[in-house]
Design a protein around this motif. Sequence first.
Motif, PDB file in Angstrom:
ATOM      1  N   HIS A 251     110.347 -60.621 -12.972  1.00 57.57           N
ATOM      2  CA  HIS A 251     109.933 -61.019 -14.316  1.00 57.57           C
ATOM      3  C   HIS A 251     111.171 -60.976 -15.207  1.00 57.57           C
ATOM      4  O   HIS A 251     111.838 -59.931 -15.305  1.00 57.57           O
ATOM      5  N   PRO A 252     111.545 -62.079 -15.845  1.00 59.27           N
ATOM      6  CA  PRO A 252     112.814 -62.107 -16.591  1.00 59.27           C
ATOM      7  C   PRO A 252     112.876 -61.089 -17.715  1.00 59.27           C
ATOM      8  O   PRO A 252     113.922 -60.465 -17.936  1.00 59.27           O
ATOM      9  N   SER A 277     111.976 -67.258 -13.888  1.00 57.74           N
ATOM     10  CA  SER A 277     112.172 -68.365 -14.821  1.00 57.74           C
ATOM     11  C   SER A 277     113.307 -69.295 -14.397  1.00 57.74           C
ATOM     12  O   SER A 277     113.527 -70.326 -15.026  1.00 57.74           O
ATOM     13  N   PRO A 363     103.072 -70.341 -15.379  1.00 52.85           N
ATOM     14  CA  PRO A 363     104.339 -69.738 -15.817  1.00 52.85           C
ATOM     15  C   PRO A 363     104.337 -69.300 -17.272  1.00 52.85           C
ATOM     16  O   PRO A 363     104.995 -68.323 -17.624  1.00 52.85           O
ATOM     17  N   ASP A 367     106.520 -66.320 -18.536  1.00 54.31           N
ATOM     18  CA  ASP A 367     107.861 -66.885 -18.705  1.00 54.31           C
ATOM     19  C   ASP A 367     108.525 -66.359 -19.975  1.00 54.31           C
ATOM     20  O   ASP A 367     107.945 -66.365 -21.049  1.00 54.31           O
ATOM     21  N   ASP A 368     109.743 -65.906 -19.800  1.00 56.50           N
ATOM     22  CA  ASP A 368     110.572 -65.414 -20.902  1.00 56.50           C
ATOM     23  C   ASP A 368     111.956 -65.947 -20.614  1.00 56.50           C
ATOM     24  O   ASP A 368     112.661 -65.387 -19.780  1.00 56.50           O
ATOM     25  N   PRO A 369     112.340 -67.061 -21.207  1.00 57.28           N
ATOM     26  CA  PRO A 369     113.601 -67.724 -20.814  1.00 57.28           C
ATOM     27  C   PRO A 369     114.733 -66.727 -20.620  1.00 57.28           C
ATOM     28  O   PRO A 369     115.052 -65.941 -21.496  1.00 57.28           O
TER      29      PRO A 369
END
Length: 376
Positions: A251-252, A277, A363, A367-369
């Motif tokens: 997980h980013p 990501s 996503p 999603d966390d860029p």
Amino acid sequence: MHITVLSSLDTHCRDSAAARLGRTHGNSAVVLHDLLDGSLVLRRVYRGGQLFERETTVLEHGCLSCTVRLDVVPTAERLASCGFDQVVLGLPPGVAAAMAAAELKQALDGRMVIDNAVLAVDPAELEDHMWDRHTLYESGFTAMPEDDRTSGEFLIGELGHVDSVMLFPGLSAGLSGETRIDSAHWRAGTELVGQLAPHAAVIGSADKFTPGCYDHVEAIARTRPGVVRRPPDDATGTFSTVLHALSKPLHPGRFREALPQLAAGTHWMRGRLWIASAANIRITVQGIGPRVWLESTGPWSVEAAAQAKPHTGVDMVLDGHAHHGDRGTVLALTGRSEDVNAQEIRQLLDGCQLTEAEMEAQPAAWDDPFELSKAL
């Protein structure tokens, strides 16, 4: 002719190692190169411990690579034609053995072979070097203002590439008259060398040196970005290495939060990351003392790792997976044993993986860029 490439940050260590290496063959020449201010290269050549040549050369562009290409390599070629059995090339402080070896291999013919790549280091200073924030230029190791490597970055690169590490007291010990051999700092630094370079022969003043150990292909393989070598089995000393592999994407956001905790107190962190990501991109991570950075090395391989043939002693990829190929996270962290708790590190990394629910969700749910600048 046989060639030994010798690198160091400390001219005192280098010169001591060069003198010893020069005695491994009967008909040897020892060359000491130094890059001075004003693009000036000082070259001294010794035979039988006696100086027989001292020259200075002004380079049009006095960078480290030009020093190797325009002075180190031509000197080796010239001495080969003089009939020497061995030449020890003592590189200017900060010049990497890998750079010299690559240039030499391009110029070599049947008369010359690289026997060894050797790093000379004072183990009592090694830990301080790893955490030094100054650049090589700021510390006075090179005359190149553009050289922004730290001493730790240089040493990690050398420890990965060389086949032998020679231990000698450094310049500061010589100036102070300090006796370092067998001190607590000396013993700890020697142990740290074993953790950082488990493949290398570690040679003290009374230890035997074995010529002919250099394998250029293997050296390049083990220093590829993202490659992780299996650590020494003994983890009961002052220093230890924790190795952990993960088969699910990270997980980013959780990994970005965990990264400072992983880096804290870690002398050397290295490996490769499977970030959710950026799932198709192989991201490598390296932390050396106070510096940590990540970089993309392109897409993951489409072949399963089970079909790959890693070099001896090198963990190149994870076990293959029918759908994931060689994707996966592998990290190794080396530091003082009290600072690298294996259970805590593994729990922290395990918690960074996507959960089953997150993997099933869209996503957008997790999603966390992953912005590298924020991660650092």
